[in-house]
Design a protein around this motif. Structure first.
Motif, mmCIF file in Angstrom:
data_model
loop_
_atom_site.group_PDB
_atom_site.id
_atom_site.type_symbol
_atom_site.label_atom_id
_atom_site.label_comp_id
_atom_site.label_asym_id
_atom_site.label_seq_id
_atom_site.Cartn_x
_atom_site.Cartn_y
_atom_site.Cartn_z
ATOM 1 N N ALA A 53 0.844 -1.205 0.000
ATOM 2 C CA ALA A 53 0.000 0.000 0.000
ATOM 3 C C ALA A 53 0.874 1.247 0.000
ATOM 4 O O ALA A 53 1.976 1.262 0.562
ATOM 5 C CB ALA A 53 -0.906 0.002 1.229
ATOM 6 N N LYS A 54 0.380 2.311 -0.642
ATOM 7 C CA LYS A 54 1.106 3.583 -0.630
ATOM 8 C C LYS A 54 0.774 4.342 0.650
ATOM 9 O O LYS A 54 -0.353 4.325 1.135
ATOM 10 C CB LYS A 54 0.738 4.428 -1.855
ATOM 11 N N LYS A 55 1.800 5.015 1.160
ATOM 12 C CA LYS A 55 1.657 5.782 2.390
ATOM 13 C C LYS A 55 2.465 7.061 2.242
ATOM 14 O O LYS A 55 3.572 7.033 1.712
ATOM 15 C CB LYS A 55 2.184 4.937 3.556
ATOM 16 N N THR A 56 1.928 8.181 2.705
ATOM 17 C CA THR A 56 2.661 9.444 2.670
ATOM 18 C C THR A 56 3.263 9.718 4.040
ATOM 19 O O THR A 56 2.577 9.645 5.057
ATOM 20 C CB THR A 56 1.739 10.606 2.254
ATOM 21 N N LEU A 57 4.558 10.018 4.026
ATOM 22 C CA LEU A 57 5.284 10.337 5.245
ATOM 23 C C LEU A 57 5.804 11.766 5.129
ATOM 24 O O LEU A 57 6.523 12.083 4.180
ATOM 25 C CB LEU A 57 6.450 9.368 5.445
ATOM 26 N N ASP A 58 5.436 12.605 6.066
ATOM 27 C CA ASP A 58 5.876 14.001 6.057
ATOM 28 C C ASP A 58 7.075 14.153 6.983
ATOM 29 O O ASP A 58 7.008 13.808 8.164
ATOM 30 C CB ASP A 58 4.740 14.921 6.513
ATOM 31 N N ALA A 59 8.166 14.671 6.423
ATOM 32 C CA ALA A 59 9.396 14.836 7.196
ATOM 33 C C ALA A 59 9.860 16.284 7.137
ATOM 34 O O ALA A 59 9.755 16.937 6.101
ATOM 35 C CB ALA A 59 10.488 13.928 6.653
ATOM 36 N N THR A 60 10.368 16.765 8.245
ATOM 37 C CA THR A 60 11.059 18.050 8.284
ATOM 38 C C THR A 60 12.544 17.719 8.295
ATOM 39 O O THR A 60 13.041 17.096 9.236
ATOM 40 C CB THR A 60 10.670 18.862 9.528
ATOM 41 N N LEU A 61 13.228 18.102 7.221
ATOM 42 C CA LEU A 61 14.635 17.741 7.067
ATOM 43 C C LEU A 61 15.501 18.403 8.128
ATOM 44 O O LEU A 61 15.241 19.526 8.557
ATOM 45 C CB LEU A 61 15.129 18.141 5.682
#
Length: 162
Positions: free
Chosen positions: A122-130
């Motif tokens: 399944a596709k999943k979106t992960l939000d990261a602050t670099l």
């Protein structure tokens, strides 16, 4: 054949941006001192995710390690995640236009980046602050580059001093 790369930035892995990734096939022709200084400056400006990934011959990029306390760990990356897109731009190692879009999508420390990964089908979106590249990581990358691309220059310099 797979190769593992610490993830400085997707742009670097994808395009090898100016020889910053050890193992790049092109030889760096810059003066070693200037090269090192440029690399240090670029690394200060680039964001760090904090994963290692394997890139297979077919271009698939899979997370092999997530560094503790990294932006990737905070975002929820897991070993085995497969990179699909960055900020909605499909990841492709074959398409030069896509590589350029990815380079622009990646920012410096403090930038928010949305990664689409495939996990368990399944596709999943992960939000990261670099984050900023840790000094020991930057040193390792620079040392690898210098060893790979500037070893001849060091030998010539030692020969001159003899």
């Amino acid at each position: 054949m797979k190769r593992t790369a610490s993830f400085l930035a997707v742009a670097l892995l994808v395009a090898g941006a100016s020889g910053l990734v050890a193992g790049q096939k092109e030889k760096c022709n810059a003066d070693p001192v200037e090269c090192k200084a440029k690399m240090e400056a670029k690394m200060k400006a680039k964001g760090w995710l904090g994963v290692e990934m394997d890139k297979s011959d077919d271009g698939t990029v899979t997370v092999t390690q997530v560094f503790p306390d990294s932006p990737a760990a905070t975002a929820g990356f897991e070993k085995g995640d497969v990179l699909v897109a960055v900020n909605g731009i499909a990841y492709s190692t074959k398409d030069d236009a896509e590589k350029k879009k990815l380079q622009k999508a990646w920012g410096g420390p403090g930038s928010d980046v949305a990664f689409t990964v495939k996990r368990a089908g399944a596709k999943k979106t992960l939000d990261a602050t670099l984050g900023s590249i840790p000094p020991q990581v930057a040193k390792k990358w620079i040392d690898e580059h210098m060893k790979t691309h500037h070893a001849d220059a060091k030998k010539k310099e030692k020969a001159k001093q003899s």
